[in-house]
Design an enzyme around this catalytic site. Structure first.
Site, PDB file in Angstrom:
ATOM      1  N   GLU A  33      -8.964   3.963  29.245  1.00  0.00           N
ATOM      2  CA  GLU A  33      -9.255   4.077  30.669  1.00  0.00           C
ATOM      3  C   GLU A  33     -10.161   2.927  31.105  1.00  0.00           C
ATOM      4  OE1 GLU A  33     -11.151   7.903  30.996  1.00  0.00           O
ATOM      5  OE2 GLU A  33     -13.107   7.141  30.380  1.00  0.00           O
ATOM      6  N   ASP A  41     -19.872   4.177  35.618  1.00  0.00           N
ATOM      7  CA  ASP A  41     -18.661   3.473  36.060  1.00  0.00           C
ATOM      8  C   ASP A  41     -18.996   2.378  37.079  1.00  0.00           C
ATOM      9  OD1 ASP A  41     -17.469   5.583  34.615  1.00  0.00           O
ATOM     10  OD2 ASP A  41     -17.212   6.774  36.438  1.00  0.00           O
TER      11      ASP A  41
END
Length: 318
Positions: free
Chosen positions: A197, A21
């Site tokens: 997401e 991420d």
């Protein structure tokens, strides 16, 4: 005689091992600042360098650690660092110690000019329309307005998460309506889990491009794309057009699998767009992918087609 412009790549890949991420921002001071999820899910880290490749060997400092009890004690995920109105902010996901899947979005603030110094103050939780699983907050500005895009589970829907958008009153407060602009509708968005997401925005060529990640966080993880006109009402879901196929997927040829949770930065020349993402150098995973630490941070130049749309290509070789 003018100095030669800074070189663009080649970039070191992986740029950072076991850092998922990833979020890299280039500040006006010319420095790159890098943060990411660590495998222990227990802290927020920061690196800085004048070059992207320099982030690979830059000293990594811990700027915040999880609480031992209560809120913000588990699943410290997906920190993003932004400079907003003269201060630094980190949006990240966290859960309480006694309910580790009650994941919500939280905010830290640092008024120092350099995010590596000063004090990080906890500003609290971002309150959304529903008190449900929410994460992956991405703040951006457009036409004088500040927005937050994030992923959340909507009550009554079978989807795990969809992408929502809201205006912001300040970096920790939403204001006005909160609208769903994308839900996992295609088969490639629903492999393992029905997930949208990790939104990230890039404004170019009269359009607002928003990438997002879909499906489970294994080799099926991939990147989708939403597009809106720069002059459109971003809060109107009809303004956003979803590409029918993923725009960035794993490649057996280059040996990189499950690319996703990307962001964008700019190269050392100040002009070339750079794609930042994580991927694994192997396809098969034993057990829960969330327990596998092998997601590495990677970077590569982002290309553009003649029609002004981004061409993501494939994950480059290591």
């Amino acid at each position: 005689m003018k100095p030669a412009p800074p070189a663009v790549g080649p970039y070191r890949n992986p740029l950072a091992g076991q850092r998922a991420d990833p979020h890299i921002t280039r500040h006006t001071d010319g420095r790159y600042y890098f943060t990411a999820t660590v495998p222990a899910y227990d802290r927020i880290v920061l690196r800085s360098s004048h070059t992207l490749n320099g982030l690979a060997t830059a000293e990594e400092s811990v700027i915040w650690s999880r609480h031992a009890t209560g809120d913000m004690a588990a699943h410290i995920w997906a920190p993003e660092l932004h400079r907003i109105d003269g201060a630094w902010y980190i949006h990240f996901a966290a859960a309480p110690a006694d309910d580790v899947w009650k994941i919500r979005i939280w905010v830290l603030e640092n008024v120092s000019a350099d995010p590596r110094h000063g004090t990080w103050t906890e500003k609290g939780r971002i309150l959304t329309a529903w008190d449900t699983f929410s994460l992956d907050a991405h703040a951006f500005a457009h036409r004088g307005e500040r927005y937050l895009a994030w992923a959340q589970h909507e009550p009554g829907l079978t989807d795990n998460t969809a992408i929502f958008l809201s205006r912001m009153a300040d970096p920790w407060t939403l204001t006005g309506p909160q609208v769903r602009i994308s839900a996992p509708e295609h088969d490639w968005e629903r492999v393992g889990f029905a997930v949208n997401e990790g939104p990230a925005v890039l404004r170019r060529n009269g359009r607002v491009f928003m990438t997002y990640s879909a499906s489970a966080t294994d080799a099926n993880y991939c990147v989708g794309l939403l597009t809106a006109g720069a002059g459109s009402d971003l809060m109107d879901p009809a303004s956003w057009v979803k590409s029918p196929q993923p725009v960035f997927t794993g490649s057996a040829e280059t040996g990189q699998y499950g690319p996703g949770h990307n962001c964008f930065t700019v190269a050392e020349d100040g002009r070339t767009d750079v794609l930042v993402y994580h991927a694994r150098p192997y396809e098969e995973i034993a057990g829960d992918p969330l327990d596998d630490p092998g997601r590495d941070t990677r970077v590569q130049p982002l290309s553009w087609r003649a029609d002004g749309t981004p061409d993501f290509g494939v994950p480059v070789r290591s």
